[in-house]
Design a protein around this motif. Structure first.
Motif, PDB file in Angstrom:
ATOM      1  N   MET A   1      59.499  28.801   8.649  1.00  0.00           N
ATOM      2  CA  MET A   1      58.473  29.262   9.566  1.00  0.00           C
ATOM      3  C   MET A   1      57.325  29.867   8.750  1.00  0.00           C
ATOM      4  SD  MET A   1      58.652  31.988  12.736  1.00  0.00           S
ATOM      5  CE  MET A   1      59.421  33.272  11.806  1.00  0.00           C
ATOM      6  N   ILE A   2      56.121  29.638   9.219  1.00  0.00           N
ATOM      7  CA  ILE A   2      54.913  30.153   8.575  1.00  0.00           C
ATOM      8  C   ILE A   2      54.302  31.227   9.467  1.00  0.00           C
ATOM      9  CG2 ILE A   2      52.587  29.577   7.762  1.00  0.00           C
ATOM     10  CD1 ILE A   2      54.855  28.350   6.074  1.00  0.00           C
ATOM     11  N   LYS A   3      53.980  32.359   8.865  1.00  0.00           N
ATOM     12  CA  LYS A   3      53.290  33.433   9.570  1.00  0.00           C
ATOM     13  C   LYS A   3      51.804  33.382   9.197  1.00  0.00           C
ATOM     14  CE  LYS A   3      54.832  36.400  11.640  1.00  0.00           C
ATOM     15  NZ  LYS A   3      54.944  36.550  13.097  1.00  0.00           N
ATOM     16  N   HIS A   4      50.960  33.606  10.177  1.00  0.00           N
ATOM     17  CA  HIS A   4      49.498  33.613  10.013  1.00  0.00           C
ATOM     18  C   HIS A   4      49.008  34.914  10.641  1.00  0.00           C
ATOM     19  CE1 HIS A   4      45.370  32.117   9.990  1.00  0.00           C
ATOM     20  NE2 HIS A   4      45.305  32.151  11.308  1.00  0.00           N
ATOM     21  N   VAL A   5      48.530  35.825   9.801  1.00  0.00           N
ATOM     22  CA  VAL A   5      48.108  37.144  10.260  1.00  0.00           C
ATOM     23  C   VAL A   5      46.643  37.349   9.885  1.00  0.00           C
ATOM     24  CG1 VAL A   5      48.513  39.628  10.076  1.00  0.00           C
ATOM     25  CG2 VAL A   5      50.448  38.035   9.944  1.00  0.00           C
ATOM     26  N   ILE A   6      45.855  37.778  10.859  1.00  0.00           N
ATOM     27  CA  ILE A   6      44.435  38.034  10.613  1.00  0.00           C
ATOM     28  C   ILE A   6      44.095  39.416  11.148  1.00  0.00           C
ATOM     29  CG2 ILE A   6      42.057  37.345  11.114  1.00  0.00           C
ATOM     30  CD1 ILE A   6      42.996  34.506  11.362  1.00  0.00           C
ATOM     31  N   LEU A   7      43.299  40.150  10.371  1.00  0.00           N
ATOM     32  CA  LEU A   7      42.736  41.421  10.800  1.00  0.00           C
ATOM     33  C   LEU A   7      41.228  41.247  10.894  1.00  0.00           C
ATOM     34  CD1 LEU A   7      44.660  43.733   8.330  1.00  0.00           C
ATOM     35  CD2 LEU A   7      45.262  43.238  10.695  1.00  0.00           C
ATOM     36  N   TRP A   8      40.653  41.711  11.994  1.00  0.00           N
ATOM     37  CA  TRP A   8      39.210  41.621  12.183  1.00  0.00           C
ATOM     38  C   TRP A   8      38.591  42.998  12.358  1.00  0.00           C
ATOM     39  CZ3 TRP A   8      41.891  37.991  15.427  1.00  0.00           C
ATOM     40  CH2 TRP A   8      41.663  36.640  15.104  1.00  0.00           C
ATOM     41  N   LYS A   9      37.381  43.121  11.893  1.00  0.00           N
ATOM     42  CA  LYS A   9      36.521  44.281  12.142  1.00  0.00           C
ATOM     43  C   LYS A   9      35.365  43.761  12.985  1.00  0.00           C
ATOM     44  CE  LYS A   9      34.947  48.480  11.213  1.00  0.00           C
ATOM     45  NZ  LYS A   9      35.410  49.511  12.097  1.00  0.00           N
ATOM     46  N   LEU A  10      35.125  44.395  14.120  1.00  0.00           N
ATOM     47  CA  LEU A  10      34.009  43.998  14.969  1.00  0.00           C
ATOM     48  C   LEU A  10      32.706  44.548  14.406  1.00  0.00           C
ATOM     49  CD1 LEU A  10      35.556  44.585  18.504  1.00  0.00           C
ATOM     50  CD2 LEU A  10      35.351  42.422  17.258  1.00  0.00           C
ATOM     51  N   LYS A  11      31.613  43.916  14.764  1.00  0.00           N
ATOM     52  CA  LYS A  11      30.292  44.369  14.323  1.00  0.00           C
ATOM     53  C   LYS A  11      30.024  45.773  14.869  1.00  0.00           C
ATOM     54  CE  LYS A  11      28.365  39.735  13.967  1.00  0.00           C
ATOM     55  NZ  LYS A  11      27.404  38.763  14.529  1.00  0.00           N
ATOM     56  N   ASP A  12      29.406  46.596  14.045  1.00  0.00           N
ATOM     57  CA  ASP A  12      29.123  47.987  14.412  1.00  0.00           C
ATOM     58  C   ASP A  12      28.083  48.112  15.521  1.00  0.00           C
ATOM     59  OD1 ASP A  12      30.939  49.053  12.582  1.00  0.00           O
ATOM     60  OD2 ASP A  12      29.429  49.165  10.987  1.00  0.00           O
ATOM     61  N   GLU A  13      27.311  47.087  15.751  1.00  0.00           N
ATOM     62  CA  GLU A  13      26.216  47.173  16.717  1.00  0.00           C
ATOM     63  C   GLU A  13      26.670  47.312  18.167  1.00  0.00           C
ATOM     64  OE1 GLU A  13      24.969  42.559  17.292  1.00  0.00           O
ATOM     65  OE2 GLU A  13      25.085  43.307  15.241  1.00  0.00           O
ATOM     66  N   TYR A  14      27.955  47.077  18.434  1.00  0.00           N
ATOM     67  CA  TYR A  14      28.441  47.107  19.811  1.00  0.00           C
ATOM     68  C   TYR A  14      28.926  48.495  20.195  1.00  0.00           C
ATOM     69  CZ  TYR A  14      28.347  42.084  19.132  1.00  0.00           C
ATOM     70  OH  TYR A  14      27.948  40.815  18.852  1.00  0.00           O
ATOM     71  N   SER A  15      28.699  48.844  21.453  1.00  0.00           N
ATOM     72  CA  SER A  15      29.209  50.109  21.987  1.00  0.00           C
ATOM     73  C   SER A  15      30.730  50.021  22.096  1.00  0.00           C
ATOM     74  CB  SER A  15      28.628  50.367  23.375  1.00  0.00           C
ATOM     75  OG  SER A  15      29.128  49.407  24.298  1.00  0.00           O
ATOM     76  N   ALA A  16      31.363  51.163  22.273  1.00  0.00           N
ATOM     77  CA  ALA A  16      32.823  51.190  22.424  1.00  0.00           C
ATOM     78  C   ALA A  16      33.250  50.369  23.641  1.00  0.00           C
ATOM     79  CB  ALA A  16      33.313  52.630  22.543  1.00  0.00           C
ATOM     80  N   GLU A  17      32.498  50.470  24.718  1.00  0.00           N
ATOM     81  CA  GLU A  17      32.818  49.713  25.932  1.00  0.00           C
ATOM     82  C   GLU A  17      32.701  48.208  25.677  1.00  0.00           C
ATOM     83  OE1 GLU A  17      30.220  49.182  29.735  1.00  0.00           O
ATOM     84  OE2 GLU A  17      31.518  50.941  30.079  1.00  0.00           O
ATOM     85  N   ARG A  18      31.648  47.801  25.014  1.00  0.00           N
ATOM     86  CA  ARG A  18      31.445  46.382  24.705  1.00  0.00           C
ATOM     87  C   ARG A  18      32.539  45.869  23.771  1.00  0.00           C
ATOM     88  NH1 ARG A  18      31.083  41.551  25.829  1.00  0.00           N
ATOM     89  NH2 ARG A  18      29.687  40.211  24.648  1.00  0.00           N
ATOM     90  N   LYS A  19      32.938  46.688  22.803  1.00  0.00           N
ATOM     91  CA  LYS A  19      34.012  46.288  21.891  1.00  0.00           C
ATOM     92  C   LYS A  19      35.310  46.036  22.654  1.00  0.00           C
ATOM     93  CE  LYS A  19      32.436  48.203  17.512  1.00  0.00           C
ATOM     94  NZ  LYS A  19      32.736  49.118  16.400  1.00  0.00           N
ATOM     95  N   GLU A  20      35.589  46.851  23.663  1.00  0.00           N
ATOM     96  CA  GLU A  20      36.796  46.637  24.465  1.00  0.00           C
ATOM     97  C   GLU A  20      36.719  45.304  25.210  1.00  0.00           C
ATOM     98  OE1 GLU A  20      39.672  48.345  24.300  1.00  0.00           O
ATOM     99  OE2 GLU A  20      38.630  49.426  22.703  1.00  0.00           O
ATOM    100  N   GLU A  21      35.550  44.970  25.733  1.00  0.00           N
ATOM    101  CA  GLU A  21      35.362  43.681  26.407  1.00  0.00           C
ATOM    102  C   GLU A  21      35.563  42.519  25.432  1.00  0.00           C
ATOM    103  OE1 GLU A  21      31.393  43.862  27.945  1.00  0.00           O
ATOM    104  OE2 GLU A  21      31.905  45.377  29.446  1.00  0.00           O
ATOM    105  N   ILE A  22      35.009  42.659  24.244  1.00  0.00           N
ATOM    106  CA  ILE A  22      35.129  41.614  23.221  1.00  0.00           C
ATOM    107  C   ILE A  22      36.587  41.424  22.831  1.00  0.00           C
ATOM    108  CG2 ILE A  22      34.593  41.041  20.819  1.00  0.00           C
ATOM    109  CD1 ILE A  22      31.841  42.497  21.339  1.00  0.00           C
ATOM    110  N   LYS A  23      37.286  42.529  22.592  1.00  0.00           N
ATOM    111  CA  LYS A  23      38.701  42.440  22.210  1.00  0.00           C
ATOM    112  C   LYS A  23      39.527  41.774  23.310  1.00  0.00           C
ATOM    113  CE  LYS A  23      39.294  46.817  20.908  1.00  0.00           C
ATOM    114  NZ  LYS A  23      39.925  48.017  20.287  1.00  0.00           N
TER     115      LYS A  23
END
Length: 100
Positions: A1-23
């Motif tokens: 079995m192959i595991k594929h793990v990715i960590l992302w950082k969202l762009k700082d330009e978004y508000s906390a509320e917008r980041k929740e929508e994006i996530k």
């Protein structure tokens, strides 16, 4: 079995509320791929990191083989999610693939 793990950082330009929508959109889009891509065994997106984290969300997925992972990378359904829901909003990406 192959595991594929990715960590992302969202762009700082978004508000906390917008980041929740994006996530939420990223989670729905990627987890919606379950059952549509050959060799994809499991796919989960964690959108609730602890305050000690330095990323915003994590993809944890499993594939039957390395070839299945390669197929996922170019599968039209995955590319559509990546291009429409992930790449426009992320500032950084770290990936680790390994054999489990």
């Amino acid at each position: 079995m192959i595991k594929h793990v990715i960590l992302w950082k969202l762009k700082d330009e978004y508000s906390a509320e917008r980041k929740e929508e994006i996530k939420k959109g990223i989670k729905e889009g990627l987890e919606g791929l379950q059952g549509t891509i050959p060799g994809l065994l499991e796919i989960h997106v964690n959108t609730c990191p602890l305050a000690s984290s330095n990323c915003d969300l994590m993809l944890d997925s499993s594939f039957e083989t390395e070839e299945a992972l390669k197929g996922y990378a170019v599968h039209p359904a995955h590319v559509a999610v990546a291009d429409g829901k992930v790449r426009p909003y992320t500032a950084g990406r770290t990936c680790m693939d390994y054999e489990a």
